[in-house]
Structure formats: structure tokens, C-alpha cells
Scaffold this motif. Sequence first.
Motif, short mmCIF file in Angstrom:
data_model
loop_
_atom_site.label_atom_id
_atom_site.label_comp_id
_atom_site.label_asym_id
_atom_site.label_seq_id
_atom_site.Cartn_x
_atom_site.Cartn_y
_atom_site.Cartn_z
N TYR A 1 31.36 38.94 45.38
CA TYR A 1 32.24 39.78 46.18
C TYR A 1 33.08 38.97 47.16
CZ TYR A 1 33.88 43.71 48.96
OH TYR A 1 34.67 44.63 49.60
N THR A 2 32.47 37.96 47.77
CA THR A 2 33.21 37.04 48.65
C THR A 2 32.75 35.63 48.33
OG1 THR A 2 33.35 38.70 50.41
CG2 THR A 2 33.80 36.42 51.01
N ALA A 3 33.53 34.91 47.56
CA ALA A 3 33.15 33.56 47.14
C ALA A 3 33.00 32.67 48.36
CB ALA A 3 34.19 32.99 46.20
N ASP B 1 39.50 31.25 45.15
CA ASP B 1 39.54 32.69 44.94
C ASP B 1 38.69 33.41 45.98
OD1 ASP B 1 41.11 32.42 42.59
OD2 ASP B 1 39.29 31.92 41.47
N LEU B 2 39.21 34.54 46.44
CA LEU B 2 38.46 35.35 47.40
C LEU B 2 37.25 35.98 46.74
CD1 LEU B 2 38.21 36.77 50.17
CD2 LEU B 2 39.66 38.60 49.24
N GLN B 3 37.41 36.44 45.50
CA GLN B 3 36.37 37.17 44.80
C GLN B 3 36.12 36.57 43.42
OE1 GLN B 3 36.99 41.68 45.98
NE2 GLN B 3 38.93 40.82 45.34
N ARG B 4 34.91 36.78 42.90
CA ARG B 4 34.56 36.44 41.52
C ARG B 4 34.04 37.70 40.87
NH1 ARG B 4 31.20 31.01 43.05
NH2 ARG B 4 32.89 29.93 44.09
N PRO B 5 34.93 38.55 40.38
CA PRO B 5 34.52 39.86 39.86
C PRO B 5 33.47 39.79 38.77
CG PRO B 5 36.91 39.75 40.11
CD PRO B 5 36.39 38.36 40.33
N ASP B 6 33.48 38.71 37.96
CA ASP B 6 32.49 38.61 36.90
C ASP B 6 31.08 38.50 37.45
OD1 ASP B 6 33.21 36.14 37.97
OD2 ASP B 6 32.75 35.03 36.13
N LEU B 7 30.91 37.74 38.54
CA LEU B 7 29.59 37.62 39.16
C LEU B 7 29.14 38.95 39.77
CD1 LEU B 7 29.24 34.22 41.05
CD2 LEU B 7 28.13 34.97 38.95
N ALA B 8 30.05 39.61 40.48
CA ALA B 8 29.70 40.89 41.08
C ALA B 8 29.33 41.90 40.00
CB ALA B 8 30.88 41.41 41.91
N ALA B 9 30.09 41.94 38.91
CA ALA B 9 29.80 42.87 37.82
C ALA B 9 28.46 42.56 37.17
CB ALA B 9 30.92 42.81 36.78
N GLU B 10 28.14 41.28 37.03
CA GLU B 10 26.86 40.90 36.43
C GLU B 10 25.70 41.30 37.33
OE1 GLU B 10 24.37 39.75 33.53
OE2 GLU B 10 26.54 40.01 33.43
N ALA B 11 25.86 41.13 38.63
CA ALA B 11 24.81 41.55 39.56
C ALA B 11 24.59 43.06 39.48
CB ALA B 11 25.18 41.15 40.98
N ILE B 12 25.68 43.82 39.38
CA ILE B 12 25.56 45.28 39.25
C ILE B 12 24.87 45.64 37.95
CG2 ILE B 12 26.88 47.41 38.96
CD1 ILE B 12 28.93 46.26 40.94
N ARG B 13 25.24 44.97 36.86
CA ARG B 13 24.63 45.27 35.56
C ARG B 13 23.13 45.00 35.57
NH1 ARG B 13 23.16 43.15 30.66
NH2 ARG B 13 23.34 41.00 31.38
N LEU B 14 22.74 43.86 36.14
CA LEU B 14 21.32 43.52 36.19
C LEU B 14 20.55 44.46 37.10
CD1 LEU B 14 21.53 39.61 36.31
CD2 LEU B 14 20.97 41.06 34.36
#
Length: 418
Positions: A198-200, A205-218
Motif C-alpha cells: 500500500y505504501t512502498a 513508486d508510491l504503491q505496489r498494487p500486486d503486493l497489496a492484492a496478494e496480501a488481500i488474497r492470502l
Amino acid sequence: MGAEDLSDLLRELVPQVLGTLIRRYHDFDACEDALQEALLAAVNQWPAEGVPDHPRGWLVTVAGRRLVDQVRGEQARRRREATVVGRELPDARVEPAPDEPDPRDRDDTLTLLFMCCHPALTPASQMALTLRAVGGLTTAEVARAFLVPEATMAPRISRAKQRIRAAGTTFGLPEGEEYAARLGTVRHVLYLIFNEGYTASSGPDLQRPDLAAEAIRLTRGLHRFAPDDGEIAGLLALMLLTDARRAARADADGGLIPLAEQDRARWDTGMIEEGVGLVTDAMRRSPLGPYQLQAAIAALHVQAPRAADTDWPQIRFLYRVLCRIAPNPMATLNHAVAVAKTDGPVAALSMLSELESDDRMARHHRLVAVRAHLLELAGDAAGARENYLLAARRTTSLPEQRHLRTRAARLPPPDATP
């Protein structure tokens, strides 16, 4: 099936298959290698031949055969070497995995997640191994997430697996007090992965949406395993309510837009509704915990039609409760911001003094950035400008650096006259 759908399916199956393989064959590295070959076979065959009726079983079977072949090859090599030196090795039988998995086979994703969050590992290693083994990211993708070369990340992940093996870990869920303690670590690791997305913490980059999405999925997967755990529900709610603001957090150039200045029409209402429902239900039926409290605070922010409508007295109260049941310096820092909104910046500034002696926060750029903001509200332009620039020097996030320097530039220079 399109390439994106196939990728999503395989990513979902990775931890299930890897968990089954480790439970059967015990060797983490060998099982990972075999799974990678099975995934490659799936990518090559399924688009042309169609996805099998039982894709998980197909992957388990293909990977299992690869493991059996590898073990047999190693045994044959050892026999040849023993023959040369005139020794005999005891006969060892290797049973191949069945063509179809045992129908009683369970989904071992949760067990694998607990293994990756083993207390013998550092938080950074826990995050990296979780992303690699449970998230299904390649080593190169994990390396990019941590902004390090793949040649650096590969040994780090390998050492993490070696530490788990050296600890004598068996593949199974811990029990009793160990389960409760490890579950807390699992939640914390997922929380850290989301925060980094959410905040690198560094980089362009300010955000890394792939990491945030993976955390939500897990976390969704963890919530399915333990739907009655109020803190897991609170954690998922916190992620959803926070990530709902993602589209409005950056401008066209990737610059940071503060919460009060965001276009709320760009917030994801579906995520907000789901998150509010989760935390409301969790707080009604579960013991109160820190993730639920943080989610409740996030809900108050996103439910306000305008920044001016934010219920700061309620947010201040929730932060006070959070600091009492789960004290940590970041909660104290956020509590001070809420106090500034209700009681003024001077009252909030007095709260920061205790953080200056905390080793975890003494040199953190966010402490200095909050102090700068409070000094600006108190009318101390020179002090605010100095602290904004100090915070910019301390952060390794380029968007945050630009934002803090912009805030400093808006203030009158030290020699300005009224």
C-alpha cells in the motif's frame, strides 16, 4: 481459458499443491523444484488440451512423479559410486505418487502458511518465504518486491528454508498455545506484506498494487479457514477499507495525495461495503482486538462524505483504546494526529516527546513528518519547514520525498517578513 485466467488458477493452486507435496515428501526445496516443472507442463499443455477435471490432482501427480524420478536417479547414482568403492547400500523402495490424489487429501495452504511464518525466521524472511511459497511469486518477483537483485533474494529464501529444516519442523499445524502464537505471527506477516504494497517503503513508486492484492488474497484464504476468528476478519476488513482508497492516493505523475485532499468519488464502494460489513460483524461477536480497532478507524474515514465530516472524536477514542490494548509507537503517532484534530496541535505535540526516546521511532521519517504537520498547524512555519525537509531526507520513498519537500516549499522561508 485465457492466459490471465490460467495464471490466476495456477497461483491459487500453488500453495495447495506445494503443501501436499511437502506433507508427502518432506523436502521443501525438492518439492518446489518439482512443482515448478509441473506448472511449466500445465502452461504448455492446458491451453491446447484443456484444463483437467481435477487440476490440483494433475499437478500433484506430475510433480510427484518428478520427485520419485529424482529420488530414484539419486539412489542409482549412489549405488554406482558404492560399487566403485566396493560397498553395498541398503535397498530403499520409493513408492510413486498415485495417478489420482487420495480424495481425503486436504488443502494444506494454511499449514504451509504457518510453516513460512516459523518463529526461527526474521520478519523479512517470513514475508519473502510466504510470498514465494504461498503467494506463488517467482524469486524474481519477490526480489522486485523487496527492491533487491534476484541473486540476493534467492539465497535469502534458501536460508529461510534451511532454518526451518534445522529447527526440526514437521509439516502440520501447531496446537494449543503454539497455534495461537503462530497465528498472531501469520496475521502480522500478512499485515506487513499489505503495508509494503500500500505504501512502498522505498523506491520510485508510491504503491505496489500486486503486493497489496496478494496480501488481500492470502488473508481471504485465511478467513475461509478460520471464519470465526474476529481478528482475521478485522485484518481483512482493514486491508479492504484501506485499499479502497488506492486509486485516489496518487496523481497522474505518481505523486502522493493526502487523505484529506483525495477525490472520494474514486474510492471503491464495493470494497468499502465489504470491509464495513466484516468489521461490524467481527466487533459484534468477537473479543475486541487491534486489527478490528484499526479497521473500525479506517471505516470511519471512508464513511465520511467529506474530510470535514470525519468523526475525529470517535477516531481519537478508538486510538486511545488501541494504545491501551496493543501499545505500539505507530498507534501513538496516529493517536496524536487525532488529538490534533480534536484538541489542537499543541496537545498533540506533547504526545510526541515519548516517541523520541523510542528506538523504533526515534529516526523514523514519519515521526518527523507528523511533527512538521503539527508545527505547521500551530503556526510555527520555520519549525515545520525544517522538519518536513528532515523527514524527506530520512525516507527512501521517492514519492514521499517529493511530497514532503513540496510541503516545505509551500511555507515561507526563515528570512521571510510578514
